[in-house]
Design a protein around this motif. Structure first.
Motif, PDB file in Angstrom:
ATOM      1  N   ARG A 214     -97.293   4.860 -27.845  1.00  0.00           N
ATOM      2  CA  ARG A 214     -96.823   5.800 -28.868  1.00  0.00           C
ATOM      3  C   ARG A 214     -95.382   6.206 -28.647  1.00  0.00           C
ATOM      4  NH1 ARG A 214    -101.215  10.410 -29.139  1.00  0.00           N
ATOM      5  NH2 ARG A 214    -100.215  10.656 -27.149  1.00  0.00           N
ATOM      6  N   ARG A 215     -94.971   6.315 -27.392  1.00  0.00           N
ATOM      7  CA  ARG A 215     -93.611   6.725 -27.069  1.00  0.00           C
ATOM      8  C   ARG A 215     -92.634   5.546 -27.043  1.00  0.00           C
ATOM      9  NH1 ARG A 215     -92.587  11.584 -24.416  1.00  0.00           N
ATOM     10  NH2 ARG A 215     -91.088  10.493 -23.085  1.00  0.00           N
ATOM     11  N   GLY A 216     -93.128   4.327 -27.237  1.00  0.00           N
ATOM     12  CA  GLY A 216     -92.265   3.147 -27.238  1.00  0.00           C
ATOM     13  C   GLY A 216     -91.799   2.730 -25.850  1.00  0.00           C
ATOM     14  N   GLU A 217     -92.542   3.094 -24.821  1.00  0.00           N
ATOM     15  CA  GLU A 217     -92.187   2.764 -23.436  1.00  0.00           C
ATOM     16  C   GLU A 217     -92.928   1.498 -23.011  1.00  0.00           C
ATOM     17  OE1 GLU A 217     -91.663   7.453 -22.192  1.00  0.00           O
ATOM     18  OE2 GLU A 217     -93.435   6.357 -21.530  1.00  0.00           O
ATOM     19  N   THR A 218     -92.324   0.350 -23.289  1.00  0.00           N
ATOM     20  CA  THR A 218     -93.012  -0.919 -23.040  1.00  0.00           C
ATOM     21  C   THR A 218     -93.291  -1.154 -21.562  1.00  0.00           C
ATOM     22  OG1 THR A 218     -90.878  -2.052 -23.081  1.00  0.00           O
ATOM     23  CG2 THR A 218     -92.147  -2.029 -25.126  1.00  0.00           C
ATOM     24  N   GLN A 219     -92.387  -0.715 -20.690  1.00  0.00           N
ATOM     25  CA  GLN A 219     -92.623  -0.896 -19.254  1.00  0.00           C
ATOM     26  C   GLN A 219     -93.827  -0.070 -18.810  1.00  0.00           C
ATOM     27  OE1 GLN A 219     -89.353   0.101 -16.729  1.00  0.00           O
ATOM     28  NE2 GLN A 219     -90.349  -0.661 -14.891  1.00  0.00           N
ATOM     29  N   GLY A 220     -93.951   1.140 -19.322  1.00  0.00           N
ATOM     30  CA  GLY A 220     -95.105   1.984 -18.993  1.00  0.00           C
ATOM     31  C   GLY A 220     -96.403   1.379 -19.487  1.00  0.00           C
ATOM     32  N   VAL A 221     -96.353   0.763 -20.672  1.00  0.00           N
ATOM     33  CA  VAL A 221     -97.549   0.101 -21.209  1.00  0.00           C
ATOM     34  C   VAL A 221     -97.966  -1.031 -20.286  1.00  0.00           C
ATOM     35  CG1 VAL A 221     -98.462  -1.281 -23.111  1.00  0.00           C
ATOM     36  CG2 VAL A 221     -97.037   0.701 -23.608  1.00  0.00           C
ATOM     37  N   ALA A 222     -97.002  -1.832 -19.854  1.00  0.00           N
ATOM     38  CA  ALA A 222     -97.307  -2.980 -18.994  1.00  0.00           C
ATOM     39  C   ALA A 222     -97.912  -2.527 -17.664  1.00  0.00           C
ATOM     40  CB  ALA A 222     -96.045  -3.807 -18.755  1.00  0.00           C
ATOM     41  N   VAL A 223     -97.326  -1.521 -17.047  1.00  0.00           N
ATOM     42  CA  VAL A 223     -97.812  -1.049 -15.748  1.00  0.00           C
ATOM     43  C   VAL A 223     -99.233  -0.508 -15.866  1.00  0.00           C
ATOM     44  CG1 VAL A 223     -97.483   0.711 -13.965  1.00  0.00           C
ATOM     45  CG2 VAL A 223     -95.533  -0.604 -14.798  1.00  0.00           C
ATOM     46  N   THR A 224     -99.475   0.322 -16.876  1.00  0.00           N
ATOM     47  CA  THR A 224    -100.802   0.911 -17.001  1.00  0.00           C
ATOM     48  C   THR A 224    -101.854  -0.127 -17.378  1.00  0.00           C
ATOM     49  OG1 THR A 224    -100.240   1.619 -19.250  1.00  0.00           O
ATOM     50  CG2 THR A 224    -100.039   3.270 -17.503  1.00  0.00           C
ATOM     51  N   LEU A 225    -101.477  -1.128 -18.160  1.00  0.00           N
ATOM     52  CA  LEU A 225    -102.441  -2.186 -18.487  1.00  0.00           C
ATOM     53  C   LEU A 225    -102.782  -3.027 -17.257  1.00  0.00           C
ATOM     54  CD1 LEU A 225    -101.371  -3.388 -22.057  1.00  0.00           C
ATOM     55  CD2 LEU A 225    -103.357  -2.011 -21.402  1.00  0.00           C
ATOM     56  N   VAL A 226    -101.786  -3.299 -16.432  1.00  0.00           N
ATOM     57  CA  VAL A 226    -102.048  -4.055 -15.197  1.00  0.00           C
ATOM     58  C   VAL A 226    -102.984  -3.258 -14.282  1.00  0.00           C
ATOM     59  CG1 VAL A 226    -100.986  -4.884 -13.049  1.00  0.00           C
ATOM     60  CG2 VAL A 226     -99.970  -5.470 -15.249  1.00  0.00           C
ATOM     61  N   LEU A 227    -102.722  -1.963 -14.140  1.00  0.00           N
ATOM     62  CA  LEU A 227    -103.604  -1.127 -13.319  1.00  0.00           C
ATOM     63  C   LEU A 227    -105.012  -1.069 -13.901  1.00  0.00           C
ATOM     64  CD1 LEU A 227    -101.205   1.800 -12.398  1.00  0.00           C
ATOM     65  CD2 LEU A 227    -102.122   0.040 -10.871  1.00  0.00           C
ATOM     66  N   SER A 228    -105.114  -1.044 -15.209  1.00  0.00           N
ATOM     67  CA  SER A 228    -106.428  -1.025 -15.841  1.00  0.00           C
ATOM     68  C   SER A 228    -107.187  -2.321 -15.580  1.00  0.00           C
ATOM     69  CB  SER A 228    -106.276  -0.797 -17.355  1.00  0.00           C
ATOM     70  OG  SER A 228    -107.525  -0.680 -17.955  1.00  0.00           O
ATOM     71  N   VAL A 229    -106.489  -3.439 -15.650  1.00  0.00           N
ATOM     72  CA  VAL A 229    -107.121  -4.734 -15.375  1.00  0.00           C
ATOM     73  C   VAL A 229    -107.559  -4.814 -13.907  1.00  0.00           C
ATOM     74  CG1 VAL A 229    -106.669  -7.218 -15.181  1.00  0.00           C
ATOM     75  CG2 VAL A 229    -106.005  -5.981 -17.251  1.00  0.00           C
ATOM     76  N   LEU A 230    -106.715  -4.345 -13.003  1.00  0.00           N
ATOM     77  CA  LEU A 230    -107.085  -4.359 -11.581  1.00  0.00           C
ATOM     78  C   LEU A 230    -108.301  -3.472 -11.316  1.00  0.00           C
ATOM     79  CD1 LEU A 230    -103.562  -4.267  -9.897  1.00  0.00           C
ATOM     80  CD2 LEU A 230    -105.137  -6.210 -10.042  1.00  0.00           C
ATOM     81  N   ALA A 231    -108.349  -2.320 -11.959  1.00  0.00           N
ATOM     82  CA  ALA A 231    -109.518  -1.445 -11.812  1.00  0.00           C
ATOM     83  C   ALA A 231    -110.763  -2.119 -12.393  1.00  0.00           C
ATOM     84  CB  ALA A 231    -109.268  -0.103 -12.490  1.00  0.00           C
ATOM     85  N   ALA A 232    -110.598  -2.842 -13.491  1.00  0.00           N
ATOM     86  CA  ALA A 232    -111.733  -3.546 -14.091  1.00  0.00           C
ATOM     87  C   ALA A 232    -112.233  -4.660 -13.174  1.00  0.00           C
ATOM     88  CB  ALA A 232    -111.340  -4.117 -15.455  1.00  0.00           C
TER      89      ALA A 232
END
Length: 123
Positions: free
Chosen positions: A93-111
């Motif tokens: 929502r804030r347009g922070e693509t780097q933040g999106v990438a980091v949080t998605l990677v962490l989500s995948v690792l947690a999964a």
């Protein structure tokens, strides 16, 4: 595969513990320097997010260390993964693509950790 899960488990626990400590115990001014996406949130909400990260980090480590209630480990990983998906939404929502990438990677690792501990490599 089991050693990979142990390393992943310890790394995620350390990462979320450090992140949670910063959010739970630092004033909002210091938190938003490192996490500008939290600028729109109230200090109690930031502390709640930090507390949830700390609880998740403890949930990744303590059941395995104590040998008690081991299904809590993949449950904690699942909760942290969902938190990261919600964080990705905020960054998007804030347009922070780097933040999106980091949080998605962490989500995948947690999964991956959740799958491994609930599935074929469970305790």
């Amino acid at each position: 595969m089991n050693i990979f899960l142990w390393i992943l488990q310890a790394a995620l626990a350390a990462l979320f513990a450090l992140s949670g400590l910063g959010k739970a115990f630092q004033p909002k001014d210091k938190v938003i320097v490192k996490a500008p996406a939290l600028a729109d949130y109230s200090p109690p909400m930031i502390r709640f997010i930090g507390g949830a990260e700390l609880a998740g980090a403890l949930g990744l480590i303590l059941p395995a260390a104590l040998g008690v209630a081991t299904p809590l480990t993949p449950t904690a990983a699942l909760g942290l993964g969902v938190m990261m998906l919600l964080g990705a939404r905020v960054h998007l929502r804030r347009g922070e693509t780097q933040g999106v990438a980091v949080t998605l990677v962490l989500s995948v690792l947690a999964a991956v950790l959740c799958w491994g501990r609930f599935g074929p490599y469970s305790w």
